[in-house]
Write an enzyme that holds these catalytic residues in place. Structure first.
Site, PDB file in Angstrom:
ATOM      1  N   PHE A 234     -16.973   2.009  -5.787  1.00  0.00           N
ATOM      2  CA  PHE A 234     -18.225   2.496  -6.394  1.00  0.00           C
ATOM      3  C   PHE A 234     -18.548   3.930  -6.039  1.00  0.00           C
ATOM      4  O   PHE A 234     -19.337   4.579  -6.720  1.00  0.00           O
ATOM      5  CB  PHE A 234     -19.414   1.589  -6.032  1.00  0.00           C
ATOM      6  CG  PHE A 234     -19.530   1.302  -4.567  1.00  0.00           C
ATOM      7  CD1 PHE A 234     -19.939   2.265  -3.665  1.00  0.00           C
ATOM      8  CD2 PHE A 234     -19.216   0.045  -4.097  1.00  0.00           C
ATOM      9  CE1 PHE A 234     -20.032   1.999  -2.322  1.00  0.00           C
ATOM     10  CE2 PHE A 234     -19.329  -0.245  -2.734  1.00  0.00           C
ATOM     11  CZ  PHE A 234     -19.734   0.736  -1.849  1.00  0.00           C
TER      12      PHE A 234
ATOM     13  N   GLY B  78     -18.344   6.794  -8.852  1.00  0.00           N
ATOM     14  CA  GLY B  78     -19.377   7.007  -9.867  1.00  0.00           C
ATOM     15  C   GLY B  78     -20.782   7.061  -9.324  1.00  0.00           C
ATOM     16  O   GLY B  78     -21.742   7.182 -10.078  1.00  0.00           O
ATOM     17  N   HIS B  79     -20.942   6.992  -8.008  1.00  0.00           N
ATOM     18  CA  HIS B  79     -22.285   6.931  -7.412  1.00  0.00           C
ATOM     19  C   HIS B  79     -22.385   7.951  -6.280  1.00  0.00           C
ATOM     20  O   HIS B  79     -22.327   7.570  -5.115  1.00  0.00           O
ATOM     21  CB  HIS B  79     -22.558   5.528  -6.873  1.00  0.00           C
ATOM     22  CG  HIS B  79     -23.998   5.251  -6.604  1.00  0.00           C
ATOM     23  ND1 HIS B  79     -24.587   5.491  -5.389  1.00  0.00           N
ATOM     24  CD2 HIS B  79     -24.972   4.751  -7.386  1.00  0.00           C
ATOM     25  CE1 HIS B  79     -25.859   5.131  -5.429  1.00  0.00           C
ATOM     26  NE2 HIS B  79     -26.106   4.677  -6.643  1.00  0.00           N
ATOM     27  N   TYR B  80     -22.526   9.129  -6.468  1.00  0.00           N
ATOM     28  CA  TYR B  80     -22.627   9.973  -7.641  1.00  0.00           C
ATOM     29  C   TYR B  80     -21.470  10.941  -7.633  1.00  0.00           C
ATOM     30  O   TYR B  80     -21.111  11.432  -6.569  1.00  0.00           O
ATOM     31  CB  TYR B  80     -23.948  10.733  -7.634  1.00  0.00           C
ATOM     32  CG  TYR B  80     -25.148   9.824  -7.794  1.00  0.00           C
ATOM     33  CD1 TYR B  80     -25.568   9.423  -9.050  1.00  0.00           C
ATOM     34  CD2 TYR B  80     -25.829   9.357  -6.691  1.00  0.00           C
ATOM     35  CE1 TYR B  80     -26.677   8.590  -9.200  1.00  0.00           C
ATOM     36  CE2 TYR B  80     -26.928   8.524  -6.842  1.00  0.00           C
ATOM     37  CZ  TYR B  80     -27.343   8.137  -8.086  1.00  0.00           C
ATOM     38  OH  TYR B  80     -28.406   7.313  -8.224  1.00  0.00           O
TER      39      TYR B  80
ATOM     40  N   ILE C 251     -22.841   8.565  -2.606  1.00  0.00           N
ATOM     41  CA  ILE C 251     -23.840   7.910  -1.760  1.00  0.00           C
ATOM     42  C   ILE C 251     -23.606   6.405  -1.830  1.00  0.00           C
ATOM     43  O   ILE C 251     -23.373   5.851  -2.909  1.00  0.00           O
ATOM     44  CB  ILE C 251     -25.271   8.233  -2.228  1.00  0.00           C
ATOM     45  CG1 ILE C 251     -25.546   9.732  -2.096  1.00  0.00           C
ATOM     46  CG2 ILE C 251     -26.308   7.443  -1.427  1.00  0.00           C
ATOM     47  CD1 ILE C 251     -26.893  10.153  -2.649  1.00  0.00           C
TER      48      ILE C 251
END
Length: 149
Positions: free
Chosen positions: A56, A59-61, A66
């Site tokens: 994850f 894409g975060h961010y 984060i």
């Protein structure tokens, strides 16, 4: 695993593996020994690393990864399950995110667990999650005890 009066009294050698539906792959491990107070409340400390290889983070961010808040809550949930392995999540009562958790951060989770009163079989969990930069989150969960207590 040793469970006495619903309280897990041993620490797993490598921590708990993630649950099948968990977005977090890193194990959570008990730090020290869980303690039971005279009033029946429990306290424990756990640790988990925000693995930089978690999928994850891409894409975060993008450009500023984060650790997602839902993953912080999952670490608290899995921490509580180390202490009360038969309990189940009933509710997320509150979550306040106070600072970022970055890839590679070690999360220190301090738990205070209080049994329900008046025939309530729930446990209330109050947790503070910290990184090297300070408090990252405070989380309150309600667990059903599944006959523990």
């Amino acid at each position: 695993m040793t469970v006495t009066g619903g309280l897990r009294t041993d620490a797993p050698a490598v921590g708990t593996p993630p649950r099948a539906a968990s977005p977090v792959t890193a194990p959570v491990r008990i730090v020290g020994t869980p303690r039971r107070a005279d009033d029946g409340s429990l306290s424990a400390a756990t640790a988990c690393t925000a693995d930089p290889d978690e999928a994850f983070f891409a894409g975060h961010y993008p450009g500023f990864p984060i650790f997602p808040g839902v993953c912080v809550i999952e670490c608290v949930h899995r921490s509580a399950l180390l202490v009360l392995p038969s309990a189940r999540l009933a509710a997320i009562e509150s979550a306040r995110f106070r600072g970022p958790v970055l890839p590679g951060d070690e999360l220190s989770v301090e738990l205070a667990l209080t049994a329900g009163t008046g025939g309530d079989d729930a446990w209330r969990v109050a947790a503070t999650v910290r990184t090297v930069r300070g408090t990252a989150a405070t989380v309150r969960l309600r667990l059903t005890s599944g006959g523990l207590g």
